[in-house]
Design an enzyme around this catalytic site. Structure first.
Site, PDB file in Angstrom:
ATOM      1  N   SER A  37      43.438  66.213  42.571  1.00  0.00           N
ATOM      2  CA  SER A  37      43.291  64.630  43.172  1.00  0.00           C
ATOM      3  C   SER A  37      42.319  64.683  43.879  1.00  0.00           C
ATOM      4  CB  SER A  37      44.643  64.015  43.864  1.00  0.00           C
ATOM      5  OG  SER A  37      44.349  63.000  44.316  1.00  0.00           O
ATOM      6  N   GLU A  50      51.733  45.990  46.681  1.00  0.00           N
ATOM      7  CA  GLU A  50      52.580  45.055  47.676  1.00  0.00           C
ATOM      8  C   GLU A  50      53.618  44.466  47.305  1.00  0.00           C
ATOM      9  OE1 GLU A  50      49.974  42.440  49.680  1.00  0.00           O
ATOM     10  OE2 GLU A  50      48.258  44.057  50.106  1.00  0.00           O
ATOM     11  N   PHE A 117      58.234  36.447  40.310  1.00  0.00           N
ATOM     12  CA  PHE A 117      56.665  36.834  40.337  1.00  0.00           C
ATOM     13  C   PHE A 117      56.210  36.121  39.121  1.00  0.00           C
ATOM     14  CE2 PHE A 117      53.884  40.255  41.653  1.00  0.00           C
ATOM     15  CZ  PHE A 117      54.202  40.449  42.840  1.00  0.00           C
ATOM     16  N   GLN A 231      41.519  41.960  35.328  1.00  0.00           N
ATOM     17  CA  GLN A 231      42.088  40.924  35.962  1.00  0.00           C
ATOM     18  C   GLN A 231      41.518  40.565  37.266  1.00  0.00           C
ATOM     19  OE1 GLN A 231      46.425  41.727  37.517  1.00  0.00           O
ATOM     20  NE2 GLN A 231      46.562  39.986  35.969  1.00  0.00           N
ATOM     21  N   HIS A 233      42.601  38.639  40.885  1.00  0.00           N
ATOM     22  CA  HIS A 233      43.883  38.116  41.569  1.00  0.00           C
ATOM     23  C   HIS A 233      43.429  37.058  42.262  1.00  0.00           C
ATOM     24  CE1 HIS A 233      47.164  37.890  43.941  1.00  0.00           C
ATOM     25  NE2 HIS A 233      47.647  38.809  43.375  1.00  0.00           N
ATOM     26  N   LEU A 243      44.035  42.226  49.469  1.00  0.00           N
ATOM     27  CA  LEU A 243      44.962  41.496  48.487  1.00  0.00           C
ATOM     28  C   LEU A 243      46.100  40.654  49.526  1.00  0.00           C
ATOM     29  CD1 LEU A 243      46.122  40.762  45.617  1.00  0.00           C
ATOM     30  CD2 LEU A 243      47.645  42.536  46.046  1.00  0.00           C
ATOM     31  N   GLU A 246      50.682  38.162  45.416  1.00  0.00           N
ATOM     32  CA  GLU A 246      51.527  37.132  44.679  1.00  0.00           C
ATOM     33  C   GLU A 246      52.706  36.910  45.431  1.00  0.00           C
ATOM     34  OE1 GLU A 246      50.443  37.330  40.695  1.00  0.00           O
ATOM     35  OE2 GLU A 246      52.574  36.978  40.129  1.00  0.00           O
ATOM     36  N   ARG A 286      47.888  34.917  36.402  1.00  0.00           N
ATOM     37  CA  ARG A 286      46.721  35.338  37.459  1.00  0.00           C
ATOM     38  C   ARG A 286      45.190  34.644  36.680  1.00  0.00           C
ATOM     39  NH1 ARG A 286      48.517  41.194  39.641  1.00  0.00           N
ATOM     40  NH2 ARG A 286      50.189  40.417  40.806  1.00  0.00           N
ATOM     41  N   HIS A 354      41.026  42.823  40.609  1.00  0.00           N
ATOM     42  CA  HIS A 354      42.434  43.567  41.056  1.00  0.00           C
ATOM     43  C   HIS A 354      42.622  44.519  40.078  1.00  0.00           C
ATOM     44  CE1 HIS A 354      46.102  43.620  42.950  1.00  0.00           C
ATOM     45  NE2 HIS A 354      46.870  43.288  41.761  1.00  0.00           N
ATOM     46  N   ARG A 389      47.565  41.149  32.457  1.00  0.00           N
ATOM     47  CA  ARG A 389      48.787  41.855  32.912  1.00  0.00           C
ATOM     48  C   ARG A 389      49.546  40.938  33.868  1.00  0.00           C
ATOM     49  NH1 ARG A 389      50.062  44.821  38.154  1.00  0.00           N
ATOM     50  NH2 ARG A 389      48.257  43.774  38.910  1.00  0.00           N
ATOM     51  N   GLY A 391      51.774  40.199  37.094  1.00  0.00           N
ATOM     52  CA  GLY A 391      51.953  40.912  38.378  1.00  0.00           C
ATOM     53  C   GLY A 391      53.311  41.792  38.329  1.00  0.00           C
ATOM     54  N   LEU A 395      53.244  48.625  38.179  1.00  0.00           N
ATOM     55  CA  LEU A 395      54.201  49.946  39.233  1.00  0.00           C
ATOM     56  C   LEU A 395      54.961  50.579  38.106  1.00  0.00           C
ATOM     57  CD1 LEU A 395      54.451  48.369  42.466  1.00  0.00           C
ATOM     58  CD2 LEU A 395      53.043  50.265  41.866  1.00  0.00           C
TER      59      LEU A 395
HETATM   60  C1  LIG Z   1      45.996  45.880  46.396  1.00  0.00           C
HETATM   61  C2  LIG Z   1      46.840  46.041  45.210  1.00  0.00           C
HETATM   62  C3  LIG Z   1      48.169  45.330  45.031  1.00  0.00           C
HETATM   63  C4  LIG Z   1      48.923  45.716  43.919  1.00  0.00           C
HETATM   64  N1  LIG Z   1      50.128  45.093  43.752  1.00  0.00           N
HETATM   65  C5  LIG Z   1      50.808  45.714  42.663  1.00  0.00           C
HETATM   66  C6  LIG Z   1      52.214  45.421  42.482  1.00  0.00           C
HETATM   67  O1  LIG Z   1      52.752  44.147  43.364  1.00  0.00           O
HETATM   68  N2  LIG Z   1      52.905  45.149  41.362  1.00  0.00           N
HETATM   69  C7  LIG Z   1      52.342  45.887  40.409  1.00  0.00           C
HETATM   70  O2  LIG Z   1      53.155  46.454  39.445  1.00  0.00           O
HETATM   71  N3  LIG Z   1      51.243  46.356  40.420  1.00  0.00           N
HETATM   72  C8  LIG Z   1      50.422  46.229  41.486  1.00  0.00           C
HETATM   73  N4  LIG Z   1      49.227  46.728  41.730  1.00  0.00           N
HETATM   74  C9  LIG Z   1      48.688  47.644  40.639  1.00  0.00           C
HETATM   75  C10 LIG Z   1      49.010  49.154  40.529  1.00  0.00           C
HETATM   76  O3  LIG Z   1      49.289  49.404  41.828  1.00  0.00           O
HETATM   77  C11 LIG Z   1      48.099  50.039  40.171  1.00  0.00           C
HETATM   78  O4  LIG Z   1      47.793  49.729  38.797  1.00  0.00           O
HETATM   79  C12 LIG Z   1      48.501  51.340  40.005  1.00  0.00           C
HETATM   80  O5  LIG Z   1      49.109  51.864  41.392  1.00  0.00           O
HETATM   81  C13 LIG Z   1      47.869  52.456  39.590  1.00  0.00           C
HETATM   82  O6  LIG Z   1      48.304  53.779  39.897  1.00  0.00           O
HETATM   83  P1  LIG Z   1      47.732  54.949  39.074  1.00  0.00           P
HETATM   84  O7  LIG Z   1      48.518  56.210  39.434  1.00  0.00           O
HETATM   85  O8  LIG Z   1      47.420  54.824  37.781  1.00  0.00           O
HETATM   86  O9  LIG Z   1      46.467  55.242  39.733  1.00  0.00           O
HETATM   87  P2  LIG Z   1      46.206  55.349  41.470  1.00  0.00           P
HETATM   88  O10 LIG Z   1      47.285  55.430  42.317  1.00  0.00           O
HETATM   89  O11 LIG Z   1      44.975  54.722  41.879  1.00  0.00           O
HETATM   90  O12 LIG Z   1      45.827  57.121  41.646  1.00  0.00           O
HETATM   91  C14 LIG Z   1      44.773  57.676  41.046  1.00  0.00           C
HETATM   92  C15 LIG Z   1      44.432  59.173  41.508  1.00  0.00           C
HETATM   93  O13 LIG Z   1      43.438  59.670  40.711  1.00  0.00           O
HETATM   94  C16 LIG Z   1      42.726  60.568  41.602  1.00  0.00           C
HETATM   95  N5  LIG Z   1      41.500  60.792  40.886  1.00  0.00           N
HETATM   96  C17 LIG Z   1      40.707  59.487  40.467  1.00  0.00           C
HETATM   97  N6  LIG Z   1      39.430  60.105  40.027  1.00  0.00           N
HETATM   98  C18 LIG Z   1      39.483  61.552  39.999  1.00  0.00           C
HETATM   99  C19 LIG Z   1      38.522  62.458  39.914  1.00  0.00           C
HETATM  100  N7  LIG Z   1      37.544  62.402  39.359  1.00  0.00           N
HETATM  101  N8  LIG Z   1      38.885  63.877  39.921  1.00  0.00           N
HETATM  102  C20 LIG Z   1      40.346  64.127  40.779  1.00  0.00           C
HETATM  103  N9  LIG Z   1      41.214  63.008  40.891  1.00  0.00           N
HETATM  104  C21 LIG Z   1      40.797  61.888  40.756  1.00  0.00           C
HETATM  105  C22 LIG Z   1      42.607  59.803  42.699  1.00  0.00           C
HETATM  106  O14 LIG Z   1      42.662  60.872  43.507  1.00  0.00           O
HETATM  107  C23 LIG Z   1      44.170  59.454  42.722  1.00  0.00           C
HETATM  108  O15 LIG Z   1      44.914  60.291  43.208  1.00  0.00           O
HETATM  109  C24 LIG Z   1      48.136  46.714  42.684  1.00  0.00           C
HETATM  110  C25 LIG Z   1      47.002  46.873  42.870  1.00  0.00           C
HETATM  111  C26 LIG Z   1      46.287  46.788  44.202  1.00  0.00           C
HETATM  112  C27 LIG Z   1      44.921  47.404  44.203  1.00  0.00           C
END
Ligand SMILES: Cc1cc2nc3c(=O)[nH]c(=O)nc-3n(C[C@H](O)[C@H](O)[C@H](O)COP(=O)(O)OP(=O)(O)OC[C@H]3O[C@@H](n4cnc5c(N)ncnc54)[C@H](O)[C@@H]3O)c2cc1C
Ligand code: SF4
Ligand code: F3S
Ligand code: FES
Lengths: 589, 154, 117, 267
Positions: A37, A50, A117, A231, A233, A243, A246, A286, A354, A389, A391, A395
């Site tokens: 990572s 959140e 939601f 999307q 937001h 953010l 919602e 959204r 978002h 998507r 909300g 997750l």
């Molecule tokens: C402010 C906010 C609020 C949200 N609220 C909600 C909610 O209430 N409910 C909901 O369902 N969803 C919500 N979402 C959406 C949801 O949080 C995300 O879609 C989800 O967490 C994405 O998880 P992930 O594991 O795919 O990626 P991330 O958690 O973004 O992880 C990506 C990982 O990849 C690694 N990485 C990336 N590129 C590289 C690289 N080149 N080399 C090595 N490592 C790399 C990073 O270090 C990181 O560890 C929200 C999103 C945001 C931004």
């Protein structure tokens, strides 16, 4: 060059990557599994989520209803088999997290509490106050510490996928601390790199969300799916893009224009009621809320702020007690970043980018068309989110498909032979040379990373924002081609090997440009309006031609190809998205 | 506020540097040394050290009391020697200082107690004042009683 | 190392108990005998009365507790102050022995005196 | 606060006015620079950046990185005080760069240094793997024997409340920078890790407190803490590590006394 080797390599330490790592360890404890990572895993952007995570648990709810909400919310662009599998497994995954210690908010009798939601007909969103993602990520991270077999590469940046004979067999990565460039081979690689919101100027996404994984896969020849669906937001803070969840609306917040009028009633989103009504008004989806904002600007009914037009989110009538109890983080953010108190003041908000509905195209087990390559989380597109998507679906998505991809990759790796040919090592060596020559040792460039990045972000906002046209998209495409050219001419100030963050931003910029180009070209080809993709020149949905996923890929010569793949429809034939019918009152308290 | 600490650190770092030169791909961390006078640089640390040093006043008071008890047990003459010694300006000065530290000890002690005790009544944590308050009251009461006994009985 | 691990709770308990006793009882005592009497704010004690007061069993117990526990409070705090303030953790054993030595000696002395008084 | 430099709060009531007021006014940043390839020790470098009303320290650093000096190196990610990447010493106080307004330090200068008590990798970047080792030592995961299968573990809101506060830690390590013991005694497990252990011990679903006791009730564990209390004061998430540690001390002392007074009573 040094190499290290694993059976399964997870690229990304966010929710999806960590869940996948545990799945691998549990599927086959003998496998050598590693998580790589670019930030320490607990800094991944899952931490910022959140509102909550949807999962059917309450007796008044049903799998079918959640499926329907998701599919209609996605404007029928979801693969319905995937949606069904997802929705069946989501509650189990959320429960597993509960067993791992996630501090879910509770009912007085000790059962999991759920909240309403946007776009959901029933209350089914599990939450841990308004820091759900934070608690999920830390619970997952702390749980992975229990598994000694999970090896971590913290603060390593992946720059390339190694592909041999059509099969993915590892990555090249830079260790930030030392600047060492190294090949890490693996029988199976799972991309969990998260989204790409940073290609836009105003976004809720963290600095690290630069679409690296999408670009890595795209360069390796894997197709990206539905990249035109981005999307917005409806409630981000101006300037920072922070953010306001919602949940603020789910608890009963109002959206007001400059006249203090709940303008959503003018956009087919139902009638204003004092209490929140599910799938209606402020709890509409959204895309529709963000589109309504643009229409309000056109009518001149928004408020001019120092950072452009805003509308107001009104929580004042909820009272201090409820805000403190259910939305403490919202209050904290407003106080800290806007210097205002939502208990007594209106919150200025605007739509901000978002979430990326599209991503690396995978099947229901996270497998991409490239053998040995898997993807999960926001960087993947299994197709449960369709054109928009809902909300709190993402997750559970990172959990369900993180686990599925982990299991699939583990099974693949258990059966596969190690494949580290001379050719692979040569590829890695080439990549090292490229990084040295193009960035670290290059002295003759004249472009700055930040300048090109800003230009790219502006281009996307104006060309591929909430509303798009043929013209805006073509302009954007031309502009991006120029920017890509210029990006080849970047000169770094920083030639150090130790923690070279400027090198990182240059590499990320290249990834973002790939992603931006895919977004624009995918959007150009889809001459209809659906969900988050709104073409003013083609305002209607066109199921005859476009009930299909966009697949964009690159051939050996770098030429872009756009194909379509039909949507899987099982039990829910395409219908009209209807919001605003009073079905049920959302909040009882 | 930090300038003293920073300067101390910089100078400490200055002569303690015997680290080998940088070799490629081997990060070379800089490890700041903590000055012996770290607790002088910042007010919270000074307060902390004063609080800890109040324990010396505690020991001193006990020693003083033991001396007093010893004199008491040795008869009236010895005890009057004790009273004379206790009235010397140096002793008085020392005792005044020690008394100040004792007050510091009592106050900080009662104020910190609520931190260590998470007393919950029907799910809510008791506010700090409800834990430290009674202790302060107890302290005043005991002091008053002791004074009263002394005044009445001697 | 191992032995210290299992004893630390006892030392801390003594430290805490001593802290409470010191906070509650010492100030008024020092105030009377260290300041008020020498400075003639209040009348000096009549020797006999004071002695008979101190000879009451309850007073002996009171005085014993007042002297002993605070010394253990002192031992614990002062030990750590020396470690941290002077950065002499390497002198661990010496510091430990002297601090607690004082506490034990003081306690024995108090016991002996109050027994004999 | 005592010597926190001159702190001027610009009026916040009238936003538009204070923005125009603040515009065109510069502030000097004094940033600690250390490049292991060139330097033997850190030194301060000055940059002038504009003050904007809504800028946090991190925005100022990014302004320098983007516009003035691409070699300036620091960690950040979320810009919303939740990822825990951006802890720096700001005028000698450990703070989150993204939750500290620049205007609060007008007219400057603002000194920005890497978090204290950690090895410095480069500029503002510190080395934190030691913390991760310590974290792992305290077993920060739910230990629950037996039926790990179906059904939720019930937990009432009151039970949740018992540990909720201590579960808010974002691992920003400000508390380690504030705690003198963490600096003096590198093997001290330290505030955040101890608070997290306490969080699990206090979780009604957890049964691992006995298992954690060996690590925690050790001179490097809770007993190393002398209750300076700075950790709690600087914690941006109100985790209260100081309180957690003292509460744990009390519990461990009770436990220790019990087995001391009633050695036969060991279950
Ligand atoms: C402010 C906010 C609020 C949200 N609220 C909600 C909610 O209430 N409910 C909901 O369902 N969803 C919500 N979402 C959406 C949801 O949080 C995300 O879609 C989800 O967490 C994405 O998880 P992930 O594991 O795919 O990626 P991330 O958690 O973004 O992880 C990506 C990982 O990849 C690694 N990485 C990336 N590129 C590289 C690289 N080149 N080399 C090595 N490592 C790399 C990073 O270090 C990181 O560890 C929200 C999103 C945001 C931004
Ligand atoms: S306890 Fe507070 S200061 Fe320490 S790491 Fe956690 S959040 Fe940061
Ligand atoms: S500052 Fe340090 S000494 Fe203890 S109370 Fe906090 S851990
Ligand atoms: S940038 Fe994430 S906490 Fe500051």
């Amino acid at each position: 060059m040094e190499t290290s080797s694993h059976d399964v390599l997870l690229v990304g330490g966010g929710g999806a990557g960590l869940r996948a790592a545990i799945a691998v360890a549990e599927t086959n404890p003998k496998l050598r599994v590693a998580v790589i990572s670019k930030v320490y895993p607990m800094r991944s952007h899952t931490v910022a989520a959140e509102g909550g995570a949807a999962g059917v648990v309450k007796p008044d709810d049903s799998i079918d209803e959640h499926c329907y909400d998701t599919i209609s919310g996605g404007d029928w662009l979801c693969d319905q088999d995937a949606v069904e599998a997802f929705i069946k497994e989501a509650p189990q995954e959320l429960l597993r997290l509960e067993h791992w210690g996630c501090p879910w908010s509770r009912e007085p009798d000790g059962h999991i509490a759920v909240r309403a939601f946007g776009g959901m007909k029933k209350r089914r969103t599990w939450f841990a106050a308004d820091k759900t993602g934070f608690h999920i990520l830390h619970t997952l991270f702390q749980t992975t510490l229990k598994y000694n077999e999970i090896f971590r590469y913290d603060e390593w940046f992946v720059t390339k996928l190694l592909v041999d004979d059509g099969r993915v067999c590892g990555v090249v990565a830079i260790e930030l601390m030392s600047g060492r460039i190294q090949a890490i081979t693996a029988k199976a690689v799972v991309l969990c790199t998260g989204g790409c919101g940073r290609v836009f100027p105003y976004t809720t996404n963290a600095a690290i969300k630069t679409g690296d994984g999408m670009s890595l896969a795209y360069r390796a020849g894997a197709p990206l799916k539905d990249m035109e669906f981005i999307q917005y937001h409806p409630t981000g803070l101006p300037f920072t893009g922070i953010l306001i969840t919602e949940a603020a609306r789910a608890e009963g917040g109002y959206m007001l224009n400059k006249d203090g009028y709940r303008y959503l009633q003018d956009y087919d989103l139902g009638r204003p009621e004092p209490k929140p009504v599910l799938r209606s008004m402020e709890l509409g989806p959204r895309d529709r809320l963000s589109q309504a904002f643009v229409k309000e600007i056109e009518k001149g009914r928004t408020i001019h702020g120092p950072y452009g037009e805003v509308v107001h989110l009104d929580l004042r009538h909820l009272g201090e007690k409820l805000i403190n109890q259910k939305l403490p983080f919202v209050r904290e953010l407003c106080l800290k970043y806007e210097g205002l108190d939502p208990v007594t003041q209106l919150i200025p908000v605007r739509p901000v980018v978002h979430y990326m509905m599209g991503g690396v195209s995978t099947d229901i087990n996270g497998a991409t068309p490239l053998p040995g390559l898997y993807a999960a989380g926001e960087c993947a597109c299994v197709s449960i989110n369709g054109a928009n998507r809902l909300g709190s679906n993402s997750l559970p998505e990172i959990l369900v498909f993180g686990a599925r991809a982990g299991v699939a990759a583990a099974e693949f790796a258990s059966g596969a032979a190690e494949q580290v040919s001379q050719a692979v090592l040569a590829q890695a060596e080439d990549e090292r040379r490229r990084l040295e020559q193009q960035f670290l040792r290059k002295t003759d460039g004249n472009e700055r990373v930040a300048v090109i990045r800003e230009a790219m972000q502006k281009t996307l906002e104006s060309g591929a924002g909430i509303y798009r046209t043929q013209k805006s998209l073509e302009d954007a495409a031309t502009h991006l081609a120029i920017l890509r050219e210029r990006a080849g001419n970047i000169a770094l100030d920083d030639h150090s090997r130790t923690f070279n963050t400027e090198l990182l931003s240059a590499l990320e910029l290249h990834c973002m440009l790939d992603v931006a180009i895919c977004i624009v070209h995918s959007a150009l080809s889809r001459t209809e309006s659906r969900g988050a993709h709104q073409r003013t020149d083609y305002p209607d949905r066109n199921d005859r031609d476009f009930l299909a996923h966009t697949l964009i890929s690159q051939d050996e010569h770098g030429a872009i190809r756009v194909n379509y793949k039909p949507v899987t429809i099982t039990r829910w034939p395409p219908g009209e998205r209807v919001y605003g019918q009073p079905t049920q009152t959302a909040a009882k308290a | 506020m930090d300038s003293a600490a920073a300067r101390a650190r910089a100078s400490a770092g200055g002569h303690s540097q015997t680290a080998p030169a940088y070799t490629e791909f081997h990060p070379r961390w800089y490890r700041p040394r903590i000055s012996t006078y770290w607790w002088l640089g910042r007010w919270p640390y000074v307060k902390f050290i004063l609080r800890e040093l109040s324990s010396v006043a505690v020991a001193w008071t006990v020693a003083f009391t033991l001396f007093q008890l010893w004199s008491l047990s040795q008869g009236e003459v010895a005890y009057s020697t004790f009273t004379r010694r206790a009235s010397s300006p140096i002793m008085i000065a020392l005792n005044v200082i020690a008394f100040g530290f004792l007050l510091l000890h009592s106050i900080t002690w009662f104020n910190l107690a609520p931190k260590a005790m998470a007393v919950r009544v029907s799910g809510k944590r008791l506010p700090a004042i409800l834990i430290s308050g009674p202790q302060f009251l107890g302290w005043f009461a005991i002091s008053a009683i002791v004074l009263w006994i002394y005044m009445v009985r001697t | 190392m191992e032995a210290k691990k299992s004893h630390e709770p006892i030392f801390w308990t003594l430290f805490s108990a001593g802290g409470v006793v010191a906070a509650l009882l010492l100030p008024v005592h020092l105030f009377i005998f260290g300041m008020a009497v020498p400075l003639h704010w209040i009348h000096g004690p009549a020797y006999n009365l004071l002695l008979s007061l101190a000879q009451m069993p309850i007073a002996r117990l009171y005085l014993f507790v007042m002297c002993s526990l605070p010394l253990f409070h002192f031992a614990h705090r002062f030990r750590y102050t020396l470690y941290d303030g002077l950065q002499i953790k390497h002198l661990n054993e010496v510091v430990f022995a002297s601090c607690y030595g004082i506490a034990v000696l003081g306690t024995v002395a108090a016991g002996w005196l109050l027994w004999r008084i | 606060m005592a010597a926190g430099g001159t702190r001027v709060r610009t009026a916040n009531s009238d936003r538009s006015e204070s923005i125009t007021m603040a515009r065109n006014i510069d502030i000097e940043l004094q940033v600690s620079r250390y490049s292991p390839e060139q330097d033997l020790e850190p030194h301060l470098q000055s940059y002038r950046v504009p003050i904007r009303d809504e800028w946090v320290i991190l925005d100022a650093l990014n302004y320098v990185k983007d516009k003035i000096d691409g070699t300036l190196t620091f960690r950040w990610s979320c810009r919303m005080g939740i990822c825990g990447s951006c802890g720096y010493m700001i005028n000698g106080e450990p703070k989150l760069g993204c939750a500290t307004f620049l205007k609060d330090y007008a007219p400057g200068p603002v000194k920005i240094e890497p978090l204290r008590n950690f090895p410095i990798v480069r500029d503002l970047v510190i080395e934190i793997s030691d913390f991760l080792e310590k974290l792992k030592k305290v077993k920060p995961w739910l230990i629950h024997e037996g039926s790990n299968g179906q059904g939720e573990y019930l937990q009432t809101p009151d039970q949740l409340e018992q540990f909720r506060q201590h579960s808010m830690c974002i691992n920003c390590l400000l508390c380690y920078a504030a705690c003198p013991i963490s600096g003096l005694d590198p093997i001290f497990i330290g505030p955040a890790a101890l608070a997290l252990a306490h969080r699990y011990n206090k979780d009604s679903r957890d049964q691992g407190s006995a298992e954690r006791m060996a690590t925690l009730s050790h001179p490097d564990g809770i007993w190393g803490c002398t209750f300076v209390g700075e950790c709690t004061r600087v914690c941006p998430k109100h985790v209260d590590p100081a309180g957690a540690i003292q509460q744990y001390k009390l519990a461990a002392a009770m436990d220790g006394m019990k087995s001391f007074l009633m050695p036969w009573g060991k279950r």
